[in-house]
Design a protein around this motif. Sequence first.
Motif, PDB file in Angstrom:
ATOM      1  N   GLY A 210       0.833  -1.207   0.000  1.00 23.38           N
ATOM      2  CA  GLY A 210       0.000   0.000   0.000  1.00 23.38           C
ATOM      3  C   GLY A 210       0.864   1.252   0.000  1.00 23.38           C
ATOM      4  O   GLY A 210       0.620   2.206  -0.755  1.00 23.38           O
ATOM      5  N   LEU A 211       1.903   1.234   0.834  1.00 20.33           N
ATOM      6  CA  LEU A 211       2.802   2.388   0.898  1.00 20.33           C
ATOM      7  C   LEU A 211       3.497   2.609  -0.443  1.00 20.33           C
ATOM      8  O   LEU A 211       3.629   3.734  -0.908  1.00 20.33           O
ATOM      9  N   LEU A 212       3.909   1.504  -1.057  1.00 20.12           N
ATOM     10  CA  LEU A 212       4.580   1.618  -2.349  1.00 20.12           C
ATOM     11  C   LEU A 212       3.636   2.233  -3.373  1.00 20.12           C
ATOM     12  O   LEU A 212       4.020   3.089  -4.169  1.00 20.12           O
ATOM     13  N   TRP A 213       2.371   1.801  -3.310  1.00 23.02           N
ATOM     14  CA  TRP A 213       1.394   2.322  -4.257  1.00 23.02           C
ATOM     15  C   TRP A 213       1.245   3.836  -4.082  1.00 23.02           C
ATOM     16  O   TRP A 213       1.239   4.584  -5.050  1.00 23.02           O
ATOM     17  N   LEU A 214       1.134   4.259  -2.806  1.00 21.54           N
ATOM     18  CA  LEU A 214       1.029   5.689  -2.535  1.00 21.54           C
ATOM     19  C   LEU A 214       2.256   6.425  -3.066  1.00 21.54           C
ATOM     20  O   LEU A 214       2.162   7.482  -3.678  1.00 21.54           O
ATOM     21  N   PHE A 215       3.423   5.818  -2.801  1.00 19.44           N
ATOM     22  CA  PHE A 215       4.681   6.473  -3.162  1.00 19.44           C
ATOM     23  C   PHE A 215       4.800   6.650  -4.672  1.00 19.44           C
ATOM     24  O   PHE A 215       5.164   7.726  -5.148  1.00 19.44           O
ATOM     25  N   VAL A 216       4.499   5.584  -5.423  1.00 16.69           N
ATOM     26  CA  VAL A 216       4.743   5.684  -6.865  1.00 16.69           C
ATOM     27  C   VAL A 216       3.653   6.437  -7.601  1.00 16.69           C
ATOM     28  O   VAL A 216       3.914   7.051  -8.621  1.00 16.69           O
TER      29      VAL A 216
END
Lengths: 353, 305
Positions: A210-216
């Motif tokens: 989820g964090l990666l999704w937000l980040f990218v």
Amino acid sequence: MALRIEPRREVTWAARLLAPIAAVLLTLVFGGALFWTLGFDPLATLYAFFIGPVTGLYGLTELLVKAVPLIIIAAGLSVGFRANIWNIGAEGQLTMGAIAAAGVGLFAPQGLHGLLLPLMFLAALLAGMAWAGIAAFLRARFGTNEILVTLMLTYIAGLLLSWLVRGPWRDPMGFNFPQTALMPPAGTLSPLDPRFRVTASVWFALLVLGLLWLFVSRSFAGYRLAVGGAAPRAARYVGFSEKGAIWTGLLVGGAAAGVAGFYEVAGPLGQLSAVISPGYGFTAIIVAFVGRLHPAGILLGGLFLALTYVGGEAVQVSFGIPAHITRVFQGLLLFFLLASEFFTSWRITRSGA
Amino acid sequence: MDLATAIFVGTIAAATPMLLAALGELVVEKSGVLNLGLEGMMLIGAAVAFWLAISGWGLPLAFVGGALAGMLASGLFALLALVFLANQYATGLALAIFGTGLSAMIGMGFGSQPVATLKPLAIPLLGDIPLLGPLLFRFDIVVYLTLAMVPAVWWWLTRSKSGLILRTIGESPENAHAIGYPVRRIRLAAILFGGAMAGLGGAYLSVAYVGIWVENMTAGRGWIALSLVVFAAWRPWRALAGAVLFGGFTILQLHGQILGLPLPSEALSALPYLATIVALVLISQKRRRGMEVPASLARPFRPGA
């Protein structure tokens, strides 16, 4: 008449999805051929490798046990890969994370209770970051190649682990086996269900995705990082920093690998021994690629590559095929993926007469 | 043989597999291609050579087989990197992973069976010179051939026409293509040469240096050889110096305990890896002055782009 290739102007979603699927299918075909040349019935062995392990509840949970570290590490690495930072020493960062977590678990004062696990988590995160940070510092300060440095650090981390479990940290009650004592109960993650080995690390893996999704997709920092890595000169022109990309790319990957080490020590392993990972750090690189550095892809890629581990164990048990076949399958998969990407980025046209 | 002689002779022997692989990779990189898969190609070469040796084919064929196996593996890399224009970093990694698995599969049946390793040449007269004889004239033939490869590669790269073409391709494949040189065919030749050299290096390790099969027996030598190319700034003579230096660290680790160094064996084993990092840092600082990196390194080339 000659064939020539030109870049595709638009890469369709279908093509992006098709490439990994084609790669998986080709891996199956070649894997079957490999089993056949080894003198086994290809269909029976392929079934035992790819389907048998996940027909039962226990097999499925074991798949998750192996997929979790792969997903956590691959998500962290993909941040660096997006910036063209080649951290291929996640295996060493995982090792350092596991060592730090075990060190806290074994030697922290008694009576920390609920604080012990968070402390172990933090120690592992920092240790993984520090190990990757060495490569980041050398690359940012001297321009030293991070591929080779992270890799050399992996060998050094392995030797440190080996020294600890044979020397100062060896369990005095362990019959001379190269391993530490078990983590204390307060430093152990209990399985979600006592019948299986899956722990809360599953939720953490989803959180990381989820964090990666937000980040990218939702953050300016992600964009800046990608530009900084892909086009350093352009990035400098608009004021993005290449050094920032180097530090972020390596530290995020190191932190993720370190935390994966914590979850191994506090979860399925419960202690340090001479070998703590079947190459998760290396396989996670394949997961990141198969998943095209995208969270959803990494989830699927992590599950599939976890299957190559449980499948390899399964054919070893039932057919006596060495479990090293796992690495062969993983290499083949990456080869086919890279080849199939050609067809999504380029198209072949006829030119001339 | 006294200790100093033993250390010198051991250093040269330990340097040989790394030097073979590094010289091959140097040529590959001069053509503008980066093959990170050295570790995998060395392991495949080591396994195939060992298999030929224990099956009674003899050591010369074992070396040939090891070289061919490394070449075949590099052909796989070439297919992806040259035809499918794949990312060379990822392709090299895939080759390293694949080679590790494949070599372990080949080596499953070897057990701890030893092979008769390559014997040192018994050079009459020269070998009997006091002091110098044991130092210089008691190596096996592959060591001498490897050492001879250093000036050969140097001469070929810097003095021959085909070497110049190769370097041109590494600097600017577009220009070379425009002049009419077959960029991809020459790169293919370079990659295959690199694969054969890595395979030979692996073969030397298994049937000359160690003599028994150990899984993953390269233990990072492929990666160290890659570092050597950077360390050597793409110059064959400096690759030789680097290989001897790293061979020395390997031997120091073996002799460290005999010499009574108060360090755990793991710390000594870590020396070559640590030294590699230090060497890479020193060289990357120096490189600020003059760039020796082939300009098109790791950049795929598409004719007619």
